[in-house]
Design an enzyme around this catalytic site. Structure first.
Site, mmCIF file in Angstrom:
data_model
loop_
_atom_site.group_PDB
_atom_site.id
_atom_site.type_symbol
_atom_site.label_atom_id
_atom_site.label_comp_id
_atom_site.label_asym_id
_atom_site.label_seq_id
_atom_site.Cartn_x
_atom_site.Cartn_y
_atom_site.Cartn_z
ATOM 1 N N ASP A 169 0.835 -1.198 0.000
ATOM 2 C CA ASP A 169 0.000 0.000 0.000
ATOM 3 C C ASP A 169 0.876 1.257 0.000
ATOM 4 O OD1 ASP A 169 -2.382 1.405 0.009
ATOM 5 O OD2 ASP A 169 -2.608 1.373 2.183
ATOM 6 N N CYS A 236 -23.362 -1.785 5.930
ATOM 7 C CA CYS A 236 -22.530 -0.576 5.922
ATOM 8 C C CYS A 236 -23.274 0.593 6.573
ATOM 9 C CB CYS A 236 -22.137 -0.207 4.494
ATOM 10 S SG CYS A 236 -21.116 1.291 4.413
#
Length: 397
Positions: A169, A236
């Site tokens: 990342d 979510c």
């Protein structure tokens, strides 16, 4: 700071004629496991998926779903041509590393059962995974280097100077698509990688090397096993997963509490709940995480009690405390002021049990008024929310 590129010369003419390129990959896979990685796969730096993914990224950006992640508009040429990142690289070794310290209760959001605790994403409770993964990838590269004299008879470039560079990342790389194509799992509807034997609680990393171990079109994708399940979409809190495999980053709690700078839109504050750094909800609810694995890597052990710390404890941190308790931690990314912002929102969502506790939280919030205009906005919002909560609690009793 940019990761250094390593070049190593190999002079030995030792060889083992019994070994094949497949044996080399099997050796690397086994060594990766010994170093704490849970799996590894291989992909050519010239694979056509990079051009395809670059086009898909541009389409997603054109929808305006990236929030303030403006860096995603940059370096598209490097994303489409990863060989340009590391001169001489031929193969990408994709790895994953499990990071759980404790096994969550399957298909449950138990974080919501602790409204007065500060919830930090599970990957961020120990040492910064960027450092851990890259450190172990360097060890893997050095181990590969030590074997090069035995592989010189193979047409993989083992007789030339060895080049490698580790990433996690940390560069414009299509990390999850690489892992997907290399066979480490499939992309779930929440856009994270899922492994059938290990769920999704793992970090990814890549090691670019100059050995030519896979064909340019070779890939080993895993069939998706999400089926008709929409649990991640439904759970979510901010409804950031707007369609299967499509995330509105600007609405994602992980983005809001880590990447977003400045004020957080009022429409998201209640949904953030007690999450002050990241969010695990879409993973916690996923059926495949019943198979998640506990990490064997000590670096993921929580530090400073970050797996069980109250909101008021975090709120009381001075900037010096923050720097001390987040040394070598991913929490440094959000910064002290923005961690206070997140904690103020969480305090506004907490549930004091008594009038005394309610007043203590109000006083703690008020004590920081005047520190920063942006922070003040969130503190005043939290105080107002606590007032409404206490009024409703009184009405209920």
């Amino acid at each position: 700071m940019a990761e250094r590129i390593f070049t190593v010369s190999t002079d030995s003419d030792t060889s083992d004629e019994c070994l094949s390129a497949a044996d080399v990959k099997a050796w690397i896979h086994q060594k990766a496991l010994e170093l704490g990685f849970s799996d590894c796969g291989f992909l050519s730096v010239h694979h056509p998926l990079f051009a395809e993914q670059t086009l898909a990224l541009k389409q997603w950006l054109n929808q305006g779903l990236n929030g303030t992640l403006d860096f995603l508009h940059e370096n598209h040429d490097l994303r489409a041509n990863p060989h340009k990142l590391v001169d001489g690289a031929k193969t990408i070794i994709s790895v994953r590393m499990d990071y759980l310290h404790d096994m969550p209760k399957p298909r449950s959001i138990t974080d919501n059962d602790r409204p007065n605790n500060a919830i930090i994403a599970r990957y961020a409770r120990g040492r910064d995974y960027h450092k851990t993964v890259r450190q172990q990838l360097k060890k893997l590269a050095r181990a590969i280097e030590s074997q090069l004299p035995h592989w010189q008879h193979l047409a993989i470039g083992a007789d030339k100077p060895f080049v490698f560079r580790p990433f996690s990342d940390s560069a414009p790389i299509f990390e999850r698509p690489i892992a997907d194509a290399a066979g480490l799992g499939w992309t779930g509807k929440h856009t994270l990688l899922i492994n059938r034997q290990a769920g999704s609680f793992f970090n990814l990393g890549e090691l670019f090397i100059s050995l030519d171990l896979v064909g340019e079109d070779e890939m080993h994708p895993v069939k998706s096993h999400c089926g008709s399940c929409t649990a991640c979409i439904n759970i979510c809190p901010t409804q950031a997963i707007i369609a299967p495999h499509t995330l509105d980053a600007a609405a994602c709690i992980s983005y809001l509490t880590i990447e977003h700078k400045g004020s957080i839109d009022v429409k998201y504050r209640k949904a953030i709940g007690n999450r002050i750094f990241g969010c695990d909800d879409c993973q916690l609810i996923c059926p495949w995480n019943r198979y998640a694995k506990i990490s064997t890597v000590a670096d993921y052990t929580p530090r400073h009690g970050l797996d069980d710390i109250t909101l008021l404890e975090v709120w009381a941190w001075s900037e010096e405390d923050f720097l001390t308790k987040t040394e070598g931690s991913p929490l440094r990314r959000t910064g002290y002021l923005h961690l206070l912002r997140n904690t103020a929102i969480a305090l506004g969502n907490c549930q004091p049990k008594t009038p005394t506790e309610h007043q203590a939280i109000i006083h703690a919030l008020q004590s920081r008024l005047g520190t920063d205009a942006m922070l003040d906005e969130h503190i005043l919002w939290a105080i107002d929310e606590l007032g409404q909560f206490f009024s409703n609690m009184g009405a209920d009793t």
